[in-house]
Design a protein around this motif. Structure first.
Motif, PDB file in Angstrom:
ATOM      1  N   VAL A 115      10.167 -10.138  -4.335  1.00  0.00           N
ATOM      2  CA  VAL A 115       8.761  -9.817  -4.088  1.00  0.00           C
ATOM      3  C   VAL A 115       8.616  -8.387  -3.592  1.00  0.00           C
ATOM      4  CG1 VAL A 115       6.806 -10.293  -2.552  1.00  0.00           C
ATOM      5  CG2 VAL A 115       7.983 -12.182  -3.674  1.00  0.00           C
ATOM      6  N   ILE A 116       9.456  -8.015  -2.634  1.00  0.00           N
ATOM      7  CA  ILE A 116       9.380  -6.670  -2.059  1.00  0.00           C
ATOM      8  C   ILE A 116       9.726  -5.609  -3.098  1.00  0.00           C
ATOM      9  CG2 ILE A 116      10.380  -5.120  -0.341  1.00  0.00           C
ATOM     10  CD1 ILE A 116       8.502  -7.268   0.812  1.00  0.00           C
ATOM     11  N   GLU A 117      10.759  -5.844  -3.864  1.00  0.00           N
ATOM     12  CA  GLU A 117      11.169  -4.866  -4.873  1.00  0.00           C
ATOM     13  C   GLU A 117      10.129  -4.733  -5.974  1.00  0.00           C
ATOM     14  OE1 GLU A 117      15.052  -6.275  -5.950  1.00  0.00           O
ATOM     15  OE2 GLU A 117      16.037  -5.225  -4.284  1.00  0.00           O
ATOM     16  N   ALA A 118       9.424  -5.825  -6.283  1.00  0.00           N
ATOM     17  CA  ALA A 118       8.370  -5.780  -7.290  1.00  0.00           C
ATOM     18  C   ALA A 118       7.208  -4.891  -6.850  1.00  0.00           C
ATOM     19  CB  ALA A 118       7.867  -7.191  -7.588  1.00  0.00           C
ATOM     20  N   LEU A 119       7.072  -4.714  -5.542  1.00  0.00           N
ATOM     21  CA  LEU A 119       6.016  -3.846  -5.018  1.00  0.00           C
ATOM     22  C   LEU A 119       6.413  -2.376  -5.053  1.00  0.00           C
ATOM     23  CD1 LEU A 119       4.871  -5.920  -1.895  1.00  0.00           C
ATOM     24  CD2 LEU A 119       3.768  -5.785  -4.143  1.00  0.00           C
ATOM     25  N   GLY A 120       7.676  -2.108  -5.389  1.00  0.00           N
ATOM     26  CA  GLY A 120       8.134  -0.726  -5.487  1.00  0.00           C
ATOM     27  C   GLY A 120       8.893  -0.220  -4.275  1.00  0.00           C
ATOM     28  N   ALA A 121       9.209  -1.121  -3.349  1.00  0.00           N
ATOM     29  CA  ALA A 121       9.972  -0.729  -2.161  1.00  0.00           C
ATOM     30  C   ALA A 121      11.452  -1.038  -2.352  1.00  0.00           C
ATOM     31  CB  ALA A 121       9.449  -1.455  -0.932  1.00  0.00           C
ATOM     32  N   HIS A 135       0.819  -1.218   0.000  1.00  0.00           N
ATOM     33  CA  HIS A 135       0.000   0.000   0.000  1.00  0.00           C
ATOM     34  C   HIS A 135       0.849   1.263   0.000  1.00  0.00           C
ATOM     35  CE1 HIS A 135      -3.367   2.655   0.997  1.00  0.00           C
ATOM     36  NE2 HIS A 135      -2.539   3.231   1.856  1.00  0.00           N
ATOM     37  N   PHE A 136       1.782   1.366   0.946  1.00  0.00           N
ATOM     38  CA  PHE A 136       2.499   2.623   1.101  1.00  0.00           C
ATOM     39  C   PHE A 136       3.591   2.822   0.047  1.00  0.00           C
ATOM     40  CE2 PHE A 136       0.603   2.294   5.374  1.00  0.00           C
ATOM     41  CZ  PHE A 136      -0.072   3.514   5.372  1.00  0.00           C
ATOM     42  N   ALA A 137       4.050   1.736  -0.577  1.00  0.00           N
ATOM     43  CA  ALA A 137       5.037   1.896  -1.652  1.00  0.00           C
ATOM     44  C   ALA A 137       4.449   2.649  -2.842  1.00  0.00           C
ATOM     45  CB  ALA A 137       5.550   0.530  -2.105  1.00  0.00           C
ATOM     46  N   ARG A 138       3.130   2.689  -2.935  1.00  0.00           N
ATOM     47  CA  ARG A 138       2.482   3.423  -4.022  1.00  0.00           C
ATOM     48  C   ARG A 138       2.523   4.932  -3.810  1.00  0.00           C
ATOM     49  NH1 ARG A 138      -2.265  -0.117  -2.928  1.00  0.00           N
ATOM     50  NH2 ARG A 138      -1.994  -2.063  -4.087  1.00  0.00           N
ATOM     51  N   ILE A 139       2.632   5.357  -2.553  1.00  0.00           N
ATOM     52  CA  ILE A 139       2.511   6.796  -2.272  1.00  0.00           C
ATOM     53  C   ILE A 139       3.717   7.381  -1.548  1.00  0.00           C
ATOM     54  CG2 ILE A 139      -0.008   6.633  -2.160  1.00  0.00           C
ATOM     55  CD1 ILE A 139       0.279   6.889   0.936  1.00  0.00           C
ATOM     56  N   ALA A 140       4.625   6.522  -1.085  1.00  0.00           N
ATOM     57  CA  ALA A 140       5.744   7.005  -0.265  1.00  0.00           C
ATOM     58  C   ALA A 140       7.053   6.351  -0.714  1.00  0.00           C
ATOM     59  CB  ALA A 140       5.482   6.713   1.211  1.00  0.00           C
ATOM     60  N   ASP A 141       8.147   6.805  -0.111  1.00  0.00           N
ATOM     61  CA  ASP A 141       9.479   6.253  -0.377  1.00  0.00           C
ATOM     62  C   ASP A 141       9.744   5.181   0.681  1.00  0.00           C
ATOM     63  OD1 ASP A 141      12.047   5.858  -1.291  1.00  0.00           O
ATOM     64  OD2 ASP A 141      12.877   7.656  -0.344  1.00  0.00           O
ATOM     65  N   VAL A 142       9.387   3.946   0.357  1.00  0.00           N
ATOM     66  CA  VAL A 142       9.393   2.864   1.340  1.00  0.00           C
ATOM     67  C   VAL A 142      10.673   2.040   1.261  1.00  0.00           C
ATOM     68  CG1 VAL A 142       8.273   0.707   2.043  1.00  0.00           C
ATOM     69  CG2 VAL A 142       6.894   2.724   1.491  1.00  0.00           C
ATOM     70  N   TYR A 143      11.273   1.813   2.423  1.00  0.00           N
ATOM     71  CA  TYR A 143      12.423   0.929   2.571  1.00  0.00           C
ATOM     72  C   TYR A 143      11.985  -0.251   3.433  1.00  0.00           C
ATOM     73  CZ  TYR A 143      15.551   4.507   0.710  1.00  0.00           C
ATOM     74  OH  TYR A 143      16.178   5.415  -0.108  1.00  0.00           O
ATOM     75  N   ALA A 144      12.312  -1.448   3.004  1.00  0.00           N
ATOM     76  CA  ALA A 144      11.909  -2.665   3.707  1.00  0.00           C
ATOM     77  C   ALA A 144      13.147  -3.364   4.259  1.00  0.00           C
ATOM     78  CB  ALA A 144      11.158  -3.599   2.756  1.00  0.00           C
ATOM     79  N   LEU A 145      13.174  -3.565   5.576  1.00  0.00           N
ATOM     80  CA  LEU A 145      14.343  -4.151   6.237  1.00  0.00           C
ATOM     81  C   LEU A 145      14.040  -5.573   6.685  1.00  0.00           C
ATOM     82  CD1 LEU A 145      16.622  -2.487   8.875  1.00  0.00           C
ATOM     83  CD2 LEU A 145      15.695  -4.762   9.293  1.00  0.00           C
ATOM     84  N   ALA A 146      14.923  -6.485   6.289  1.00  0.00           N
ATOM     85  CA  ALA A 146      14.817  -7.886   6.711  1.00  0.00           C
ATOM     86  C   ALA A 146      16.172  -8.541   6.523  1.00  0.00           C
ATOM     87  CB  ALA A 146      13.738  -8.623   5.913  1.00  0.00           C
ATOM     88  N   ARG A 147      16.287  -9.792   6.968  1.00  0.00           N
ATOM     89  CA  ARG A 147      17.527 -10.532   6.725  1.00  0.00           C
ATOM     90  C   ARG A 147      17.638 -10.948   5.269  1.00  0.00           C
ATOM     91  NH1 ARG A 147      17.025 -14.937  11.351  1.00  0.00           N
ATOM     92  NH2 ARG A 147      14.830 -14.549  10.851  1.00  0.00           N
TER      93      ARG A 147
END
Length: 311
Positions: free
Chosen positions: A50-56, A29-41
Motif C-alpha cells: 500500500v505504501i509503495e503504491a503511493l510512491g513512498a 500527499h507528500f509522496a507526490r512532491i517529495a522523496d518520502v521514506y516510510a518507516l514501520a515494522r
C-alpha cells in the motif's frame, strides 16, 4: 507571531507510523512532491504494498530496537513521527514510544527539523476547561488504553532531552481528534448509532473536543516544521472549532436518521478541548468546518447511510 511554512518540495522526508489512519494521508500527499521514506515494522506484506503504491519508499524497523533504528539512513531533511504503540504492555510501550523517539532523533540529528506528534491525552482531566500547553499532565486515558497517556508523556520528555542535547529543531504537536475521509472517532460513533449500541459519555456534559481534519493537519505540517526550535516548541494541534460528542452525533443523526443512545459513565473519556491561542499565533486557524468534514467522511466510507444528501 505566525511562522513562514517550509517548502517540502523535493525534500527527503521520513514518516514513521505510515500505515495508521492519521499518517496514511500524509504519506499519500507528500509522496507526490517529495522523496518520502516510510518507516514501520511492516509485518504484513500488504501494508508495504500500500505504501509503495503511493510512491513512498519503505524502511523496516522497530522503534523499540536501537540497532534496528540505527540501521536506517541518517540524511533526512525532515522527520515526521506519527508512530504510536499501545499494546498495553508497559515495558514494550515505553520502549517503543519513549525510547523509540530518542533512538530516532539521535539517528536523524542532522535533520533541519523534527515534528513529533503527541496527544492531548497527556493532560489531566479538568472538566470543560480548555487545556493549555502549560496545564498539568495526567494519566488521562488509563481506563481504555492503560499505557497510552504515560507513554505519550514519556515520549515528550525523551524528545525534549534529545532535541536539546543535540540542538535539533523540534516541534511537539499535541493532537486533539484527527479524522478524515479514511476514518476517525465519529465514524465509529455512526456505526454504534446504526447498531443501537450505547455511546458512553462522561456525565460532565457536553464532552468537547477539537476535531482536526486530514486536509488541515496536512496543510499545517510545513508550519509546524517551521516553528521547530532546539528548545522545542510544544503546541496544541486541533481544529479551530470546538464541538462535542453530543453535537456531532446529533449531526450524524440528521444525515442518517440513526439516533444516538448516550450512556453516562464517569470513567468515560471526559471533555478534552484545547486552548487554541498558541496554535493560532504560530500556524493560523484551520479551514475545514467539522460538519463538512463529517459529511465528506460518510460520503466516502458509507454513502448508503445518508438520507440528507444536501447536509
Amino acid at each position: 507571531m505566525a511562522v513562514t511554512p517550509v517548502d517540502l518540495t523535493g525534500k527527503k522526508i521520513l514518516i514513521t507510523g505510515p500505515t495508521g489512519q492519521v499518517a496514511l494521508p500524509v504519506v499519500e500527499h507528500f509522496a507526490r512532491i517529495a522523496d518520502v521514506y516510510a518507516l514501520a515494522r511492516f509485518s504484513k506484506a500488504e501494508d508495504r504494498a500500500v505504501i509503495e503504491a503511493l510512491g513512498a519508499k519503505t524502511l523496516q524497523a522497530d522503534l523499540a530496537d536501537a540497532r534496528s533504528v540505527m540501521s536506517i539512513p541518517d540524511d533526512f531533511d525532515y522527520v515526521l513521527n506519527f508512530a504510536v504503540v499501545k499494546s498495553g504492555n508497559f515495558d514494550y510501550d515505553l520502549a517503543a514510544n519513549g525510547e523509540g523517539i530518542g533512538y530516532l532523533m539521535t539517528r536523524c540529528k542532522s535533520a533541519k527539523a523534527i515534528l513529533h506528534f503527541s496527544s492531548t491525552a497527556v493532560y489531566e482531566y479538568d472538566g470543560l476547561e480548555p487545556r493549555k500547553e502549560t496545564d498539568p499532565l495526567g494519566d488521562n486515558h488509563r481506563v481504555m488504553f492503560p499505557t497510552y497517556s504515560i507513554a505519550k508523556i514519556a515520549a515528550e520528555t525523551v524528545c525534549r532531552f534529545v532535541a536539546r542535547q543535540h540542538q535539533i529543531p523540534t516541534t511537539i504537536a499535541r493532537l486533539s481528534v484527527p479524522y478524515g475521509d479514511n476514518g476517525g472517532w465519529m465514524y465509529f460513533h455512526m456505526l454504534m448509532m446504526k447498531g443501537g449500541i450505547p455511546i458512553e459519555v462522561h456525565p460532565d456534559a457536553p464532552n468537547y473536543y477539537n476535531l482536526l481534519h486530514a486536509d488541515d493537519y496536512i496543510a499545517k505540517i510545513p508550519y509546524l516544521l517551521a516553528a521547530a526550535t532546539p528548545e522545542v516548541t510544544t503546541v496544541n494541534f486541533g481544529g479551530s472549532q470546538r464541538t462535542s460528542i453530543e453535537e456531532w452525533c446529533a449531526y450524524i443523526s440528521e444525515l442518517t436518521g440513526f439516533e444516538p443512545i448516550f450512556k453516562n459513565n464517569p470513567k468515560a473519556f471526559g471533555s478534552l478541548c484545547i486552548d487554541t491561542e498558541k496554535m493560532h499565533s504560530l500556524i493560523g486557524e484551520t479551514a475545514v468546518d467539522w460538519k463538512q468534514g463529517i459529511k465528506r467522511q460518510l460520503e466516502k466510507l458509507a454513502p448508503e447511510v445518508l438520507i440528507n444528501k444536501q447536509g
